[in-house]
Design an enzyme around this catalytic site. Sequence first.
Site, PDB file in Angstrom:
ATOM      1  N   TYR A  49       7.834  45.077 -28.175  1.00 22.40           N
ATOM      2  CA  TYR A  49       8.535  45.352 -29.402  1.00 22.40           C
ATOM      3  C   TYR A  49       9.993  45.971 -29.026  1.00 22.40           C
ATOM      4  O   TYR A  49      10.111  46.693 -28.169  1.00 22.40           O
ATOM      5  CB  TYR A  49       7.871  46.561 -30.137  1.00 22.40           C
ATOM      6  CG  TYR A  49       7.441  45.963 -31.802  1.00 22.40           C
ATOM      7  CD1 TYR A  49       8.378  45.555 -32.410  1.00 22.40           C
ATOM      8  CD2 TYR A  49       6.333  45.886 -31.951  1.00 22.40           C
ATOM      9  CE1 TYR A  49       8.338  45.086 -33.839  1.00 22.40           C
ATOM     10  CE2 TYR A  49       5.821  45.330 -33.156  1.00 22.40           C
ATOM     11  CZ  TYR A  49       6.718  44.995 -34.168  1.00 22.40           C
ATOM     12  OH  TYR A  49       6.542  44.521 -35.300  1.00 22.40           O
ATOM     13  N   GLU A  94      12.828  46.809 -31.457  1.00 18.57           N
ATOM     14  CA  GLU A  94      13.742  46.870 -32.417  1.00 18.57           C
ATOM     15  C   GLU A  94      14.969  47.575 -32.297  1.00 18.57           C
ATOM     16  O   GLU A  94      14.939  48.473 -31.472  1.00 18.57           O
ATOM     17  CB  GLU A  94      12.776  47.714 -33.550  1.00 18.57           C
ATOM     18  CG  GLU A  94      12.049  46.974 -34.187  1.00 18.57           C
ATOM     19  CD  GLU A  94      11.538  47.827 -35.774  1.00 18.57           C
ATOM     20  OE1 GLU A  94      11.825  48.926 -35.751  1.00 18.57           O
ATOM     21  OE2 GLU A  94      10.578  47.248 -36.432  1.00 18.57           O
ATOM     22  N   ASP A 121      28.420  26.160 -39.531  1.00 20.29           N
ATOM     23  CA  ASP A 121      27.033  26.109 -39.226  1.00 20.29           C
ATOM     24  C   ASP A 121      26.953  24.817 -38.486  1.00 20.29           C
ATOM     25  O   ASP A 121      26.908  23.610 -38.989  1.00 20.29           O
ATOM     26  CB  ASP A 121      26.304  25.844 -40.544  1.00 20.29           C
ATOM     27  CG  ASP A 121      24.645  25.422 -40.181  1.00 20.29           C
ATOM     28  OD1 ASP A 121      24.190  25.310 -38.816  1.00 20.29           O
ATOM     29  OD2 ASP A 121      23.737  25.719 -41.374  1.00 20.29           O
ATOM     30  N   THR A 155      21.320  26.861 -34.369  1.00 22.16           N
ATOM     31  CA  THR A 155      19.943  26.997 -33.980  1.00 22.16           C
ATOM     32  C   THR A 155      20.041  26.651 -32.622  1.00 22.16           C
ATOM     33  O   THR A 155      21.117  26.324 -32.095  1.00 22.16           O
ATOM     34  CB  THR A 155      18.938  26.030 -34.559  1.00 22.16           C
ATOM     35  OG1 THR A 155      19.590  24.788 -34.224  1.00 22.16           O
ATOM     36  CG2 THR A 155      18.685  26.358 -35.895  1.00 22.16           C
ATOM     37  N   LYS A 168      17.690  22.473 -31.166  1.00 17.89           N
ATOM     38  CA  LYS A 168      17.721  21.000 -31.506  1.00 17.89           C
ATOM     39  C   LYS A 168      18.730  20.462 -30.218  1.00 17.89           C
ATOM     40  O   LYS A 168      18.074  20.055 -29.179  1.00 17.89           O
ATOM     41  CB  LYS A 168      18.976  20.939 -32.681  1.00 17.89           C
ATOM     42  CG  LYS A 168      18.111  21.227 -34.295  1.00 17.89           C
ATOM     43  CD  LYS A 168      19.150  21.407 -35.317  1.00 17.89           C
ATOM     44  CE  LYS A 168      18.510  21.464 -36.978  1.00 17.89           C
ATOM     45  NZ  LYS A 168      18.218  23.130 -36.638  1.00 17.89           N
ATOM     46  N   ARG A 221      12.837  27.550 -30.415  1.00 16.84           N
ATOM     47  CA  ARG A 221      12.932  27.763 -31.933  1.00 16.84           C
ATOM     48  C   ARG A 221      13.781  28.980 -32.298  1.00 16.84           C
ATOM     49  O   ARG A 221      12.946  29.943 -32.457  1.00 16.84           O
ATOM     50  CB  ARG A 221      11.947  27.274 -32.649  1.00 16.84           C
ATOM     51  CG  ARG A 221      11.347  25.998 -32.398  1.00 16.84           C
ATOM     52  CD  ARG A 221      10.082  25.346 -33.139  1.00 16.84           C
ATOM     53  NE  ARG A 221      10.841  24.997 -34.436  1.00 16.84           N
ATOM     54  CZ  ARG A 221      11.470  23.821 -34.617  1.00 16.84           C
ATOM     55  NH1 ARG A 221      11.766  22.948 -33.573  1.00 16.84           N
ATOM     56  NH2 ARG A 221      11.869  23.516 -35.950  1.00 16.84           N
TER      57      ARG A 221
END
Length: 437
Positions: A55, A57, A216, A242, A245, A251
């Site tokens: 974790y 954060e 984008d 992203t 692609k 991903r």
Amino acid sequence: MENAVRYLTKYDQEVGALVSAETQRQRRTLSLIPSENYSSKAVQLALATSYTNKYAEGYPYLWSNGSREEQQSGRYYRGQEHTNELELLAIRRALQLFTPNPGDYHANVQPLSGAPANLAVLSAFLKPGDTFLGLALDYGGHLTHGHNVNITGHYYNAVQYRLNESYELDYEEIRRLAKQHSPKLIICGATAYPLQISFRQLGAIARETGALLVADIAHICGLCVTGYHEHPFPHADIVTTTTHKILRGPRAGLIVCKKPYGAAIDRAVFPGLQGGPHMNTIAAMAVALKEAMSPDYKLYAGQVVRNAKLLSEMLKAEGFKLMGGRTDNHLLLLDVVGSANGLSAKNGNWLAKRWETAGIVANKNAIPGDTKPWYPSGVRLGTPAITTIGMKDQDMANVAEWIIRATRHAENEAELQRVRDEIEQFMGRFPSEPFYV
């Protein structure tokens, strides 16, 4: 070292069998979905590391008076010495790859995907009800560019711009809408637009009307960073993408912005929208970013564009109707209802299903005028994945022939099976490097 899938199958036969089946499906079919690709073994291995357990954060730095202090950790949990190093490495690589001068920009590598990245940007600079401009979905835009079924179309006043009759961006119309509606932000980029985007012209419109410009580039980022498409910087204020692609990474999502917007972007991602980042995904992203800075990747991007152009010319010559009349990038959008010479179909959904029977995997897609999104008139296809496995100019004739046969004989099960058999045999010529087998 034991093969990963065999090890998984010993531990969990059901999941292992499904992984094996999917791997074989990918190896035996022609992947023409332009938003899909094959990641390298190095990327896949990075995903399957001990960073999965941690974790993290917060950020590996603190913001102080608008500056990023890397000597102070902004994490909420202890045990972060290696996560901090990893995230800073991914950030440095993102800035090196995506910006003309890394010292003037900021990167956030924590978004879980492209949609959360876009929502983070909107929430960083807009209040509910504020106006922004985005490209309409049925004209090639993305759901997160303000479509009314998406949260971006619910929270904000999304004014949608469209393409002209030639399926081209109409920059004068975008300027007119921007002057009329005074948006705080203009988002550009597309998910089904085969032509070049002029970020220079869009940047001028944004500056003229006092709006932020967000690009984008999820579909074309690999072309932008290798010179096969105009780069959004310095014209855009913020870039989202992203990494799974054409970049061939995990991903995930990525935001790169001019430095003054960095603190607002970070706050919007965490704690605004997300909790702990997926550090194993960030590890894989760092690997993919390194791969994208290699000379081989530039050759790859150029081949993607050549393959798409050749494929578009062959399909157009046989009677397929191409939206925009051509492609300038990695994808083609076919109006399969409006195609000629025995290549018309009931709708894009029906034809995509018939193609899949023949081993050709593409996706249905709306075109202007469509009112039934599940039964649109278009099919979208692209060349990133088939280029990754090694297909070049000479292979596009085979790909075009199979698409034409599977369309003309879409109701002939025997012919579709013959096409599928030919594709499976053809795919066996290419290396299995991207796959765990």
